[in-house]
Design an enzyme around this catalytic site. Structure first.
Site, mmCIF file in Angstrom:
data_model
loop_
_atom_site.group_PDB
_atom_site.id
_atom_site.type_symbol
_atom_site.label_atom_id
_atom_site.label_comp_id
_atom_site.label_asym_id
_atom_site.label_seq_id
_atom_site.Cartn_x
_atom_site.Cartn_y
_atom_site.Cartn_z
ATOM 1 C CG ASP A 1 38.799 37.006 42.153
ATOM 2 O OD1 ASP A 1 38.135 35.963 42.275
ATOM 3 O OD2 ASP A 1 38.270 38.117 41.914
ATOM 4 C CG ASP B 1 36.769 32.721 42.244
ATOM 5 O OD1 ASP B 1 38.008 32.696 42.186
ATOM 6 O OD2 ASP B 1 36.119 33.783 42.193
ATOM 7 C CB SER C 1 33.998 36.399 39.472
ATOM 8 O OG SER C 1 34.591 35.934 40.653
ATOM 9 C CG ASP D 1 37.935 35.515 38.713
ATOM 10 O OD1 ASP D 1 37.443 34.852 39.664
ATOM 11 O OD2 ASP D 1 38.007 36.758 38.729
#
Length: 554
Positions: free
Chosen positions: A312, A308, A154, A310
């Protein structure tokens, strides 16, 4: 000294055994160099063998390095073998779908997971390229997979990677289909991982099936369905993926929805695992969105959006008349919720115990079901236990789920689309997101939230602080008597203190060595003067921060 020597000898023996079983030549060479540098490297060796990375409800996450206390091919092989064994023991028959981001090692770890799955006789489906985490969560539901693995850390620093697990309907039930695992699945998988024998005996099969771009196209099409057709779309948006994997999917979704394609920060547009332009690839961190704001200024944008790495999470910056500022997660959360409510979306609205209480007030006033959960989207998407269909959930850490039937997790792409739709509609009326926030404040009062976060090197300091607050719980906050004090042990290491106008929630971080206190003050608006109420609330929160730090002894 003798005891230290014995400890070092024991660690050296464990390291030699690990070396003999490690399948990655590069990792073996790295660990051999550490061993060859003993005794000077003793502290580093001890840290690498301090214990295995623990598989919890967030899966695995740690630094990329050889040894059991790091993310590497050996650890991933063991984790994949344990996961596949656990799925088989539960009677799961469907395929395993695997996604990955653009971090160092992500593709290798994803491909090894596929080989472990096929080696055990289970079909493995690989996403076609580095893609956002919500695409993997969508794929679990769309493909009827027994489970999904997402290789990502992440918004962690560049030296980290991670391994998240989702369950499909077959084992997770409809409520948890495509959602992150929760207990007791995490403990079961952890036990299965520890039961894996020598890695040389883990059978590796073919690389699995690489899925086509039609899966990504399907995700984009479903994302666009989140918005009503034919609404206002005139909006100048700038965007950054923070060197992550969100740009291609987000820009495709905006174009498909009829928005002008956002301008993307050039130096951050392409995936780069080194994250060269930011010190920490998290849009909440100071300086992370400086280039985005600069682009917004230079292009006279209406809205600035960041994902961010990734994708999500979704962060939004707005111009408030004096300059650009980031919206707090709670501000964007209530804006999205209010927008869906005004659209007539009925069902359960949910957030967490550390988020603003404004969503509760909105649901109460508008006669809509509401629920609060522990922190984390694994809990939010299971809010209400299925008694009411979840239609929206958010957490203050920039996570939003605007379409649970599309992605049963936080999704920074659909959140970006929805806030763009809201902003475009307001722009068509000559108004802005900050105008809508002022409307909500006038109706429900100013709900000012903030966070006190203390990073430590010694985790005992966190335990000591939690013990102090339990032994000497304050009886007042800001001079007002505490009306409710909750200790959520043993379910969670959380303490909640409330007065009629303030709240403090204290807990250790679940992913970092931090102690966190979430602060909120509710200030009524008198004579329509929202600005004055905001000023009073900000002063009160600053005082509450000082009180809380004193009570914690930090």
């Amino acid at each position: 000294m003798a005891a230290d020597t014995e400890d070092l000898d024991s660690i050296r023996e464990r390291a030699e055994r690990w070396l003999a079983d490690d399948p990655d030549p590069a990792d073996r060479a790295e660990l051999r160099a550490v061993l060859d540098d003993l005794p000077a490297s003793a502290p580093e060796l001890a840290d690498r063998f301090a214990g295995p990375l623990t598989f919890g409800t967030a899966g695995l996450r740690g630094p990329l390095r050889a040894g059991p206390n790091g993310m590497n091919l050996a650890v991933v092989t063991q984790a994949a073998a344990g996961l596949v064994a656990w799925l088989a023991a539960q009677g799961g028959t469907g395929p395993l779908v695997i996604g990955y981001d653009a971090r160092h090692g992500s593709r290798q770890f994803a491909e090894r997971t596929a080989q472990v799955a096929t080696g055990a006789g289970r079909p493995a489906l690989l996403l076609p390229r580095p893609l956002p985490t919500p695409v993997l969560a969508y794929a679990v539901r769309q493909l009827g997979a027994v489970a999904g693995v997402m290789v990502t850390a992440s918004h962690n620093p560049p030296q980290d990677n991670g391994y998240k697990v989702y369950l499909g309907a077959e084992l997770g039930g409809e409520l948890g289909a495509g959602a992150q695992i929760v207990p007791p699945a995490d403990a079961g998988i952890e036990a299965a991982i520890r039961a894996v024998g020598p890695l040389a005996e883990v059978p590796l099969g073919p690389p699995g099936q690489v899925l086509g771009d039609e899966l990504v196209a399907g995700y984009v099409a479903r994302a666009v369905e989140v918005l009503p057709a034919n609404g206002p779309r005139e909006l100048r948006v700038v965007y950054t993926p923070l060197h992550g994997v969100g740009a291609a999917v987000l820009t495709a979704a905006f174009a498909a929805a009829g928005f002008p394609v956002p301008g993307v920060v050039p130096d951050q547009a392409e995936p780069d695992p080194n994250f060269p332009t930011v010190s920490f690839p998290n849009p909440e961190e100071p300086g992370a969105v400086d280039l985005l704001v600069a682009l917004a200024e230079s292009t006279d944008a209406d809205l600035a959006i960041a994902n961010d790495p990734d994708a999500d999470r979704c962060a939004v910056a707005v111009h408030d008349g004096t300059g650009w500022r980031m919206l707090r997660g709670d501000e964007l959360g209530v804006l999205l919720a209010d927008h869906l409510m005004r659209r007539g979306v009925t069902g359960l609205y949910a957030t967490t115990i550390v988020s603003s209480s404004l969503l509760r007030a909105m649901c109460t006033a508008r006669n809509l079901p509401y629920d609060e959960t522990l922190t984390g989207f694994k809990w939010i998407v299971r809010a209400g236990g299925g008694a009411e269909p979840l239609v929206f959930g958010y957490e203050e850490a920039l996570g939003y789920c605007v379409a649970p039937e599309h992605v049963r997790d936080k999704d920074g792409i659909t959140a970006a689309l929805t806030v763009a739709e809201l902003a475009a509609g307001l722009k068509a009326q000559g108004r802005t997101l900050t105008d809508r926030l002022d409307e909500l404040a006038a109706e429900f009062g100013v709900h000012h939230t903030d966070q006190l976060s203390v990073r430590v090197d010694d985790l005992r300091l966190i335990a000591d602080a939690m013990a102090r607050i339990r032994a000497a719980t304050p009886t007042t906050l800001l001079g007002h008597p505490i009306t409710e004090a909750q200790d959520l042990l043993p379910e969670a290491d959380v303490i909640i203190l409330r007065t009629d106008t303030a709240r403090v929630v204290i807990r250790p971080s679940g992913t970092e060595p931090k102690l966190k206190a979430y602060l909120e003050v509710v200030e009524p608006v008198t004579d329509g003067d929202v600005a004055a109420a905001r000023s009073r609330a900000a002063q009160a929160v600053a005082a509450l921060r000082t009180e809380t730090a004193t009570a914690l002894g930090i």
